[in-house]
Structures are given as structure tokens and as C-alpha cells.
Write an enzyme that holds these catalytic residues in place. Structure first.
Site, mmCIF file in Angstrom:
data_model
loop_
_atom_site.group_PDB
_atom_site.id
_atom_site.type_symbol
_atom_site.label_atom_id
_atom_site.label_comp_id
_atom_site.label_asym_id
_atom_site.label_seq_id
_atom_site.Cartn_x
_atom_site.Cartn_y
_atom_site.Cartn_z
ATOM 1 N N GLU A 1 -41.803 -66.331 -3.475
ATOM 2 C CA GLU A 1 -40.721 -66.008 -4.418
ATOM 3 C C GLU A 1 -40.383 -64.333 -4.289
ATOM 4 O O GLU A 1 -40.357 -63.715 -5.273
ATOM 5 C CB GLU A 1 -40.877 -66.199 -5.819
ATOM 6 C CG GLU A 1 -41.357 -67.777 -6.173
ATOM 7 C CD GLU A 1 -41.701 -68.071 -7.791
ATOM 8 O OE1 GLU A 1 -41.594 -67.073 -8.503
ATOM 9 O OE2 GLU A 1 -41.505 -69.310 -7.924
ATOM 10 N N GLU B 1 -43.563 -75.389 -4.838
ATOM 11 C CA GLU B 1 -44.132 -75.591 -6.145
ATOM 12 C C GLU B 1 -42.883 -76.486 -7.115
ATOM 13 O O GLU B 1 -41.831 -76.217 -6.836
ATOM 14 C CB GLU B 1 -44.041 -74.166 -7.081
ATOM 15 C CG GLU B 1 -45.060 -73.288 -6.410
ATOM 16 C CD GLU B 1 -44.892 -71.912 -7.085
ATOM 17 O OE1 GLU B 1 -44.547 -71.754 -8.184
ATOM 18 O OE2 GLU B 1 -45.711 -70.945 -6.667
#
Length: 572
Positions: free
Chosen positions: A183, A303
Site C-alpha cells: 500500500e 488483501e
């Protein structure tokens, strides 16, 4: 954890700036590429396909404390990894945060004991015949994000980190994959153009140094994320440009997906897996298919889950969460996307090696291979002391047929105890009266709806009365409202001032965020209003709360704030 808070902010920003566009037409998976967009070889695509489904060992080696237990999870054992494999998972993502275990510049040496521990866990997983994905994880918000303002220092540390990882795992089996960074985002950049350039630089630096390290790293599958691991079209287009420039067939794209943000955290009245929430899912997965998969680039959703789970898995009502996971699993399979469940300990109990919610796991596992039927709800409410009416429940058959309904060990009789007309189930008043004869508050019966394929759908028959809230005094630190739930459960809460404007945080909506601003406790019989709610309530104001319950009942309650003192009373 801190990464979760950042993900909330990212998701909110994406939601508020969301432009709804029709999904692109579904392309055929020919395995060929557009001009300038290299197609991955069958080996890369088949390896990523073989990784489905995957699981995250979250909040463990990615912890930012002294060791892997600092965020509350136990030390990883070989038995845990063996058990994860036994649950049907084919791959495991092992997030790793390195910063706390690194020395100073210029070498940024990783503590040999820590590196050995990471290698031990990776080797265990590989020995269990799992594909394994490791990365640079929370370093993203600890120092990588400073790349715009501390370019040379950050790039030197990033290079040193990956050089050591690459050397350690140089000869590891091909089932080990590397992911450049989790991220990623940048602070102090000039905007989208610079962000895109910095993201390309990070991914390219990672790619070049791993390839140059030789051994099996010369052809190892390398996983490249978008900015913030976002699935937005602009971000995935930027990643396609990087793939084109690198021209390497052993690359994999990755993004994260936590659903339509208001549903994912239960805010703005999005309590159900409705058409809007479903469209967000299909639009996102269609985008990944058309941009990557249809052109030979495999994709890992590194995820996925629901953001509200980080506070409580009860943030989203059980049936609604099951519908979300069933739909996501099936649509990902249709779009040939590999998924890796985010689990920071809230799903699979790592000490007892069991699922905290077996029903959720049952739905997940089914979605990997077949389409299971669901229903519009998993709750039928019958008011205490009143003769019930017939209950009608819409079924989402997903190509299946209802074969039976079982209560306990007994099958209900079709035509007498229930009837089905197309995709509508009817439970007659007489059946409901018999099932709720005890008149005890709460679930009186669980009906197992069984279908021609997939897993059953549990339908809870509930006896209830309208909940009652009583007066309370407290402070802006928190207010505890004594509540007799009387069989019902809380769906959401609205807050408005006397003039009708929205009160509390996130005042673009009257419906407040579940678990963040308010939280029910059914065992203790209370609803707690959190300090963050009062932080955004004007001093000297009166606020009307409307509590919405799953039975359809609403209860109004009045708050008055004076300085730090708060009083509350029910509104007749």
C-alpha cells in the site's frame, strides 16, 4: 493497527471522489496482448491460478513492536501453517515490517536473528507446499512515504532492504514470491504525475535489483502494486505502463479490495449488501480483468475483507457479510483473480486452530468452487405476544434449487410447513407460531435451507419486542445508554441537531459509523457513544438520535451537551 487507519482514510477519499462509470465490456481471455503490453507466459498465469485461495498472516511479522507478538498474536508455529493448508488455502502472504530491525545508514543492516526468523517461517510454509508471498510492509508509512522529500535516503534504504532480502532467499524455491511494497503512498509530492513516477521508480528499482541478484531470483515471480494498492482505473493504468517498460513475463499485478467503503464500515445507512455495493464489486473486478488478465497479466488481490472487521466482525450483520463474501469469491473466480483473505487474528484462531466464525469460513470455502444460494435476509422477526403473519423471503438461488429445509434434525414438510414460488420462500403463520412457542427473546429456531449445490443458508427465526433505552448521564468521554434489546439487534444510528442538520463526525451523512461513534453490547445491555462522537457535537446543543434495529423498529433518544457533561433521555 495504524495501517488500518490509513486504509480507512484512503477508502473515504476514494468514495467521496468516486465517479460511477459503466463497467467495460468483458473481454475474452485469449492470453494475447495488446501492442506494447506483454502477455505473461502460461507459467506465470498458471502459478498465480494455483495460488487460489490465499490467506494473510496479518499483524504478526508485520508488527512494528519488539517482536511478532507485539500486536497480540502468538508466535507463528509450523502447526499453524500446516493447519492453514488443511483449511484449503494454497498460498500464504506473510507481511513483514523491517524498519525496527534495521541498523543505521548507510548499510541499513537487518538484524540477522530477525532475518533468520522470517526465513524460518517462510521455509515452514514452503515445506507445507504453500505458495508464499513476502514483502516490505508497514515500512511504507514509516519511511518509504518520504520518497518525495528525502529521495536519495529513502531509495538507498529501500535498495539496501531488498538487497538483503533477495540475497537471503536467492535460492529459495519458485513457490516464493516477492512483493515490492505494501500500500505505497507518498507525502509531500506535487500530485498524481509525481506519484506515478515515484511508484514506477520504486517498482523498477525492486525489479532490477532482485533480477540482478541471480539464482532463482532471475526468474522469480515478482508482484508489483499500484499506488496505495488501489484498483482505480488511473492507478492500474499506471501499473500497466510499468509492466510495459519492464517487459518481463514473470511479473504479477496486485491490488487490495475491501468493498464499497460505506458498506465496509457500516456508515451512511449502507447496512445491506445492496445493488450499489454489488456494483462496486463487479466494476472493480471487471476493471482488473479487462486491464490485466485479458492481456495475459495475472492478478493477486493481496488483501480482501471488510474494513469494519478491524473493530468488530459484528459491524456488518451476519447475513449481509456472508452475501458479500459469497459474491466476491464467485466473481473473482469468474474473472480469474487470485484472492488472499486479510486475517489479523479475527478470523482463524491461531492458538486453538479453529475458525472464530465457522459460518463465514463455510461460505468462503464454498465460493472458491461453486455458487451457493443465499437469501435477502437471514432473519425472520416475530413479535412477542402477537400472532405472527406469513413471512416471505426472497431467495438468491444462483442457479440452484431449494431441496429441503431442516430444523434441528427434522425436515420441514413442503406444502405444509413452507412453500416456494419461483425465488420466493413463504413460511406460514402456523409454522412461525410453532417455532416461536417458547416466546423467549432472541433466536428461537434456526432453519437450514439446503440447495442442490453449495452450502446451506441459515435463517434465524427471532422473537422480539421493541427495544427500550433509559435515561443516562455521562461526559463527552463516553455516554453509556442502558438498553433492553429484547431480542433485537442494532443496525445503525442517525444523529441530527434540532434544526435538522447532521450531528457528529462525518456530517455529510446523518447515519454514523458503526463501532466508531457508537457500539452495542448485547450481553451487558448497553449502547456506548464514543468520545469521537462528542468531539464533533457542538457544546450547548441538543441532538436527536434515531436507533434503527434489524426488525425495522426505530427508537428515538435525545442528547443534551453542556460543556463536558452529557445527559440522555428517551423520546416518547
Amino acid at each position: 493497527m495504524k495501517s488500518r487507519a490509513r486504509r480507512f482514510l484512503t477508502a473515504l477519499a476514494l468514495f467521496l471522489g468516486l465517479a460511477v462509470v459503466p463497467p467495460p465490456a468483458l473481454a475474452a481471455d485469449t492470453g494475447t496482448a495488446e501492442a506494447g503490453k506483454p502477455a505473461g507466459p502460461a507459467s506465470a498465469r498458471s502459478a498465480v491460478a494455483a495460488m487460489q485461495p490465499g490467506w494473510n498472516l496479518g499483524n504478526t511479522l508485520d508488527s512494528t513492536g519488539a517482536d511478532e507478538t507485539s500486536w497480540g498474536n502468538p508466535r507463528v508455529t509450523r502447526e499453524l501453517l500446516r493447519s492453514v493448508r488443511a483449511q484449503g488455502f494454497k498460498s500464504i502472504r506473510i507481511p513483514v515490517t523491517w524498519s525496527r530491525h534495521q541498523g543505521a545508514a548507510p548499510s541499513y543492516t537487518v538484524d540477522p536473528a530477525y532475518l533468520a526468523r522470517v526465513k524460518e517461517v517462510v521455509d515452514w510454509a514452503l515445506d507445507e507446499d504453500l505458495y508464499v508471498l513476502i514483502n516490505v510492509h508497514h515500512d511504507s508509512w514509516q519511511w518509504v512515504m518520504n520518497l518525495p522529500t528525502q529521495h536519495d535516503a529513502v531509495l538507498a534504504r529501500y535498495t539496501a532492504t531488498w538487497t538483503q532480502i533477495a540475497e537471503t532467499f536467492r535460492d529459495a524455491p519458485g513457490k516464493l514470491l516477492f512483493e515490492s511494497v505494501n500500500e505505497p503512498y507518498f507525502e509531500g509530492s506535487s500530485g498524481d504525475a509525481q506519484n506515478a513516477e515515484l511508484m514506477r521508480e520504486l517498482n523498477s528499482t525492486f525489479h532490477n535489483l532482485v533480477r540482478a541478484s541471480g539464482g532463482r531470483n532471475a526468474t522469480r515471480l515478482l508482484v508489483l502494486p499500484t499506488l496505495r494498492s488501489s484498483p482505480d482505473q488511473a492507478r492500474v493504468d499506471e501499473l500497466v505502463d510499468t509492466f510495459t517498460a519492464l517487459d518481463d513475463p514473470n511479473l504479477v499485478a496486485t491490488i487490495h479490495y475491501y468493498g464499497f467503503w460505506p458498506f465496509s464500515v457500516n456508515i451512511a445507512g449502507y447496512t445491506r449488501f445492496d445493488a450499489t455495493t454489488q456494483k462496486d464489486l463487479t466494476d472493480t473486478l471487471d476493471r482488473l480483468y479487462n486491464t490485466f488478465v485479458a492481456h495475459g497479466i495475472p492478478v493477486i488481490i493481496g488483501e480482501y475483507g471488510l474494513l469494519g472487521f478491524d473493530r468488530s466482525t459484528g459491524t456488518i450483520e451476519q447475513g449481509e457479510k456472508l452475501k458479500f463474501f459469497e459474491y466476491l469469491g464467485n466473481y473473482a473466480r469468474l474473472r480469474q483473480l487470485t484472492t488472499m483473505l486479510w486475517d489479523n487474528g479475527q478470523h482463524f484462531h491461531r492458538s486453538e486452530l479453529r475458525w472464530n466464525d465457522p459460518g463465514l469460513y463455510r461460505q468462503l470455502r464454498s465460493s472458491w468452487t461453486v455458487s451457493s444460494a443465499t437469501a435477502a435476509t437471514d432473519q425472520v422477526f416475530v413479535r412477542k405476544g402477537q400472532a405472527p403473519a406469513d413471512a416471505r423471503v426472497a431467495l438468491n438461488l444462483n442457479g440452484n434449487g431449494l431441496t429441503s429445509i431442516v430444523h434441528g434434525s427434522k425436515a420441514l414438510v413442503r406444502g405444509r410447513d413452507y412453500s416456494v414460488d419461483g425465488d420466493e420462500l413463504t413460511l406460514p403463520a402456523a409454522t412461525l407460531a410453532r417455532l416461536t412457542a417458547s416466546q423467549e427473546y432472541g433466536v428461537n429456531a434456526v432453519l437450514s435451507l439446503r440447495f442442490s449445490r453449495g452450502v446451506p443458508w441459515d435463517l434465524n427465526v427471532i422473537t422480539y419486542e421493541a427495544p427500550t433505552l433509559t435515561g443516562a448521564t455521562g461526559t463527552t468521554g463516553s455516554l453509556v445508554i442502558p438498553t433492553a434489546f429484547r431480542g433485537d439487534q442494532l443496525a445503525t444510528m442517525e444523529a441530527v441537531y434540532a434544526d435538522g442538520t447532521n450531528a457528529g463526525p462525518q456530517d455529510w451523512t446523518s447515519y454514523k459509523e458503526f463501532g466508531y461513534t457508537f457500539a452495542p453490547d448485547y450481553t451487558a445491555g448497553k449502547i456506548t457513544l464514543q468520545s469521537v462522537f462528542f468531539d464533533a457535537v457542538r457544546d450547548g446543543s441538543t441532538v436527536t438520535l434515531t436507533f434503527h434495529f434489524w426488525s425495522g423498529t426505530t427508537v428515538k433518544y435525545r442528547l443534551t451537551r453542556s460543556g463536558t457533561a452529557v445527559t440522555g433521555e428517551p423520546i416518547a
